[in-house]
Design a protein around this motif. Sequence first.
Motif, PDB file in Angstrom:
ATOM      1  N   PHE A 113       0.885  -1.165   0.000  1.00 10.50           N
ATOM      2  CA  PHE A 113       0.000   0.000   0.000  1.00 10.50           C
ATOM      3  C   PHE A 113       0.928   1.221   0.000  1.00 10.50           C
ATOM      4  O   PHE A 113       1.480   1.558   1.061  1.00 10.50           O
ATOM      5  CB  PHE A 113      -0.847   0.072   1.283  1.00 10.50           C
ATOM      6  CG  PHE A 113      -1.880  -1.004   1.431  1.00 10.50           C
ATOM      7  CD1 PHE A 113      -3.032  -1.005   0.660  1.00 10.50           C
ATOM      8  CD2 PHE A 113      -1.718  -2.008   2.375  1.00 10.50           C
ATOM      9  CE1 PHE A 113      -3.999  -1.997   0.838  1.00 10.50           C
ATOM     10  CE2 PHE A 113      -2.678  -2.991   2.546  1.00 10.50           C
ATOM     11  CZ  PHE A 113      -3.821  -2.985   1.777  1.00 10.50           C
TER      12      PHE A 113
ATOM     13  N   HIS B  82      -6.088 -13.071  18.016  1.00  9.41           N
ATOM     14  CA  HIS B  82      -5.150 -12.676  19.073  1.00  9.41           C
ATOM     15  C   HIS B  82      -5.407 -13.508  20.324  1.00  9.41           C
ATOM     16  O   HIS B  82      -4.840 -13.241  21.372  1.00  9.41           O
ATOM     17  CB  HIS B  82      -5.314 -11.190  19.421  1.00  9.41           C
ATOM     18  CG  HIS B  82      -4.837 -10.272  18.340  1.00  9.41           C
ATOM     19  ND1 HIS B  82      -3.531 -10.233  17.923  1.00  9.41           N
ATOM     20  CD2 HIS B  82      -5.491  -9.367  17.579  1.00  9.41           C
ATOM     21  CE1 HIS B  82      -3.399  -9.333  16.957  1.00  9.41           C
ATOM     22  NE2 HIS B  82      -4.580  -8.809  16.726  1.00  9.41           N
TER      23      HIS B  82
ATOM     24  N   GLU C   8     -10.460 -12.566  13.369  1.00  8.77           N
ATOM     25  CA  GLU C   8     -10.736 -12.363  14.793  1.00  8.77           C
ATOM     26  C   GLU C   8     -12.211 -12.632  15.125  1.00  8.77           C
ATOM     27  O   GLU C   8     -12.938 -11.742  15.559  1.00  8.77           O
ATOM     28  CB  GLU C   8     -10.331 -10.945  15.201  1.00  8.77           C
ATOM     29  CG  GLU C   8      -8.844 -10.695  14.958  1.00  8.77           C
ATOM     30  CD  GLU C   8      -8.377  -9.378  15.548  1.00  8.77           C
ATOM     31  OE1 GLU C   8      -8.817  -9.056  16.658  1.00  8.77           O
ATOM     32  OE2 GLU C   8      -7.572  -8.704  14.897  1.00  8.77           O
TER      33      GLU C   8
ATOM     34  N   ASN D 225      -0.307  -6.169  15.912  1.00 10.03           N
ATOM     35  CA  ASN D 225      -1.096  -5.225  15.123  1.00 10.03           C
ATOM     36  C   ASN D 225      -0.260  -4.751  13.929  1.00 10.03           C
ATOM     37  O   ASN D 225       0.904  -4.391  14.086  1.00 10.03           O
ATOM     38  CB  ASN D 225      -1.510  -4.015  15.980  1.00 10.03           C
ATOM     39  CG  ASN D 225      -2.438  -4.411  17.120  1.00 10.03           C
ATOM     40  OD1 ASN D 225      -2.255  -3.996  18.257  1.00 10.03           O
ATOM     41  ND2 ASN D 225      -3.423  -5.247  16.828  1.00 10.03           N
ATOM     42  N   GLY D 226      -0.883  -4.794  12.765  1.00  9.04           N
ATOM     43  CA  GLY D 226      -0.176  -4.341  11.558  1.00  9.04           C
ATOM     44  C   GLY D 226       0.731  -5.383  10.932  1.00  9.04           C
ATOM     45  O   GLY D 226       1.462  -5.085   9.990  1.00  9.04           O
ATOM     46  N   ALA D 227       0.683  -6.626  11.409  1.00  7.37           N
ATOM     47  CA  ALA D 227       1.575  -7.676  10.884  1.00  7.37           C
ATOM     48  C   ALA D 227       1.200  -8.119   9.467  1.00  7.37           C
ATOM     49  O   ALA D 227       2.020  -8.701   8.759  1.00  7.37           O
ATOM     50  CB  ALA D 227       1.580  -8.882  11.821  1.00  7.37           C
ATOM     51  N   GLY D 228      -0.061  -7.882   9.066  1.00  7.31           N
ATOM     52  CA  GLY D 228      -0.474  -8.244   7.707  1.00  7.31           C
ATOM     53  C   GLY D 228      -1.541  -9.329   7.637  1.00  7.31           C
ATOM     54  O   GLY D 228      -1.852  -9.830   6.554  1.00  7.31           O
ATOM     55  N   LYS D 229      -2.156  -9.659   8.753  1.00  8.70           N
ATOM     56  CA  LYS D 229      -3.139 -10.757   8.804  1.00  8.70           C
ATOM     57  C   LYS D 229      -4.405 -10.410   8.008  1.00  8.70           C
ATOM     58  O   LYS D 229      -4.855 -11.175   7.151  1.00  8.70           O
ATOM     59  CB  LYS D 229      -3.507 -11.076  10.271  1.00  8.70           C
ATOM     60  CG  LYS D 229      -2.305 -11.362  11.146  1.00  8.70           C
ATOM     61  CD  LYS D 229      -2.694 -11.641  12.586  1.00  8.70           C
ATOM     62  CE  LYS D 229      -3.328 -10.450  13.300  1.00  8.70           C
ATOM     63  NZ  LYS D 229      -2.412  -9.296  13.490  1.00  8.70           N
ATOM     64  N   THR D 230      -4.989  -9.243   8.321  1.00 11.80           N
ATOM     65  CA  THR D 230      -6.238  -8.850   7.651  1.00 11.80           C
ATOM     66  C   THR D 230      -6.009  -8.640   6.156  1.00 11.80           C
ATOM     67  O   THR D 230      -6.846  -9.033   5.332  1.00 11.80           O
ATOM     68  CB  THR D 230      -6.797  -7.570   8.317  1.00 11.80           C
ATOM     69  OG1 THR D 230      -7.186  -7.908   9.648  1.00 11.80           O
ATOM     70  CG2 THR D 230      -7.998  -7.031   7.565  1.00 11.80           C
ATOM     71  N   THR D 231      -4.858  -8.082   5.809  1.00 13.69           N
ATOM     72  CA  THR D 231      -4.559  -7.872   4.385  1.00 13.69           C
ATOM     73  C   THR D 231      -4.457  -9.216   3.668  1.00 13.69           C
ATOM     74  O   THR D 231      -4.952  -9.381   2.548  1.00 13.69           O
ATOM     75  CB  THR D 231      -3.245  -7.068   4.233  1.00 13.69           C
ATOM     76  OG1 THR D 231      -3.347  -5.872   5.009  1.00 13.69           O
ATOM     77  CG2 THR D 231      -2.973  -6.715   2.788  1.00 13.69           C
TER      78      THR D 231
ATOM     79  N   ALA E 188       2.661  -4.346   3.286  1.00 16.10           N
ATOM     80  CA  ALA E 188       1.808  -4.971   4.305  1.00 16.10           C
ATOM     81  C   ALA E 188       1.996  -6.479   4.353  1.00 16.10           C
ATOM     82  O   ALA E 188       1.949  -7.090   5.430  1.00 16.10           O
ATOM     83  CB  ALA E 188       0.342  -4.634   4.018  1.00 16.10           C
TER      84      ALA E 188
HETATM   85  N1  LIG Z   1      -6.060   0.135   2.882  1.00 18.42           N
HETATM   86  C1  LIG Z   1      -4.851   0.360   3.369  1.00 18.42           C
HETATM   87  N2  LIG Z   1      -4.124   1.411   2.961  1.00 18.42           N
HETATM   88  C2  LIG Z   1      -2.872   1.644   3.444  1.00 18.42           C
HETATM   89  N3  LIG Z   1      -2.253   0.838   4.339  1.00 18.42           N
HETATM   90  C3  LIG Z   1      -2.939  -0.232   4.778  1.00 18.42           C
HETATM   91  C4  LIG Z   1      -4.254  -0.530   4.327  1.00 18.42           C
HETATM   92  N4  LIG Z   1      -4.676  -1.681   4.947  1.00 18.42           N
HETATM   93  C5  LIG Z   1      -3.665  -2.042   5.754  1.00 18.42           C
HETATM   94  N5  LIG Z   1      -2.627  -1.197   5.648  1.00 18.42           N
HETATM   95  C6  LIG Z   1      -1.351  -1.309   6.362  1.00 18.42           C
HETATM   96  O1  LIG Z   1      -0.853  -2.627   6.148  1.00 18.42           O
HETATM   97  C7  LIG Z   1      -0.260  -3.135   7.336  1.00 18.42           C
HETATM   98  C8  LIG Z   1      -0.911  -4.450   7.713  1.00 18.42           C
HETATM   99  O2  LIG Z   1      -2.240  -4.200   8.143  1.00 18.42           O
HETATM  100  P1  LIG Z   1      -3.257  -5.370   8.528  1.00 18.42           P
HETATM  101  O3  LIG Z   1      -4.592  -4.745   8.709  1.00 18.42           O
HETATM  102  O4  LIG Z   1      -3.137  -6.441   7.514  1.00 18.42           O
HETATM  103  O5  LIG Z   1      -2.648  -5.870   9.900  1.00 18.42           O
HETATM  104  P2  LIG Z   1      -3.207  -6.959  10.932  1.00 18.42           P
HETATM  105  O6  LIG Z   1      -2.139  -7.994  11.089  1.00 18.42           O
HETATM  106  O7  LIG Z   1      -4.549  -7.419  10.527  1.00 18.42           O
HETATM  107  O8  LIG Z   1      -3.263  -6.114  12.282  1.00 18.42           O
HETATM  108  P3  LIG Z   1      -4.349  -6.139  13.511  1.00 18.42           P
HETATM  109  O9  LIG Z   1      -3.878  -7.184  14.468  1.00 18.42           O
HETATM  110  O10 LIG Z   1      -4.189  -4.755  14.085  1.00 18.42           O
HETATM  111  O11 LIG Z   1      -5.712  -6.376  12.960  1.00 18.42           O
HETATM  112  C9  LIG Z   1      -0.389  -2.034   8.379  1.00 18.42           C
HETATM  113  O12 LIG Z   1       0.818  -1.323   8.444  1.00 18.42           O
HETATM  114  C10 LIG Z   1      -1.510  -1.169   7.855  1.00 18.42           C
HETATM  115  O13 LIG Z   1      -1.342   0.166   8.268  1.00 18.42           O
END
Ligand SMILES: Nc1ncnc2c1ncn2[C@@H]1O[C@H](COP(=O)(O)OP(=O)(O)OP(=O)(O)O)[C@@H](O)[C@H]1O
Length: 265
Positions: free
Chosen positions: A35, A213, A180, A60-66, A40
């Motif tokens: 991004f 988590h 989650e 948080n921010g590790a990349g799971k949701t992406t 991510a």
């Molecule tokens: N739409 C977006 N635009 C820009 N950056 C994004 C976007 N979605 C996620 N990111 C960035 O990508 C990285 C991974 O985010 P992600 O949501 O995948 O983390 P996560 O592991 O699900 O975290 P959490 O435990 O907080 O849910 C983060 O640095 C986030 O800021």
Amino acid sequence: MTLVTTEQAPPDVAAAAHTAPSPVRIKVEGLSKRFDKVLAVDAIDFAVPAGSFTALLGGNGAGKTTTIAMLLGLVQPSAGRIEILGHDLARAPHAALRAMNFQSPYADLPRRLTVRQNLNVYGRLYGVRHIRERIDELAAALDLKTLLDRPLGELSAGQRTRAGIAKAFINTPSVILLDEPTASLDPDTADWVRTYLAQYARDANATFLIASHNMQEVERLCDQVLMMRFGRIVDRGSPKELLIRYGRTNLEDVFLDVARDRRAP
Ligand SMILES: Nc1ncnc2c1ncn2[C@@H]1O[C@H](COP(=O)(O)OP(=O)(O)OP(=O)(O)O)[C@@H](O)[C@H]1O
Ligand SMILES: [Mg+2]
């Protein structure tokens, strides 16, 4: 359908039944997402066999949701390949998505509709035949009966999550992605949900990928854990293997070791 038990089968068939690996249902190769300035997800590879649970663990921010959003086709990968139930997601998205379902913060349910109306809409989108019966089954399994006729917007966060989980099973999917799933649930309701997930996996030989988590949940449900940090998978294994590798007695300590970059010896 002919059922062959290992007792009746000749020895070579019986051996094969014990040793044949389950077919892979989710296969990810070199998957990345950038991004703008944030990488991510950074070239991850993994496979999830049929009838098993895999957890994405990481801070948080590790990349799971992406990662989950890319597997759902909601976020376009920057690189890499996703195969679901043998279908390349980029080439045959409909074939893959038809047999999947999910619960994700990326896709909230319409709040003006009641829980029942929501489940009805999604049931029709997936072409579910006996929608009314399916909704009743899910309402009983997830303790949703008293919420069915209330608008989603009026429900508490945990009640909305339960409705989202019911939606994730409306089409009796064989691949389920959950982001989650029990985060906002009280311990009793979370237990109902985990029991339902485990039972569904057994009954439907379904494949689960879960971001969580909750370490107890991961230890109880998951066969494989993918430890993510800064978009990469930095370690992986069964909960038991990870406990042994890090010399820990619970996954929470393993999580802290990985999050703080204290590598396994
Ligand atoms: N739409 C977006 N635009 C820009 N950056 C994004 C976007 N979605 C996620 N990111 C960035 O990508 C990285 C991974 O985010 P992600 O949501 O995948 O983390 P996560 O592991 O699900 O975290 P959490 O435990 O907080 O849910 C983060 O640095 C986030 O800021
Ligand atoms: Mg997330």
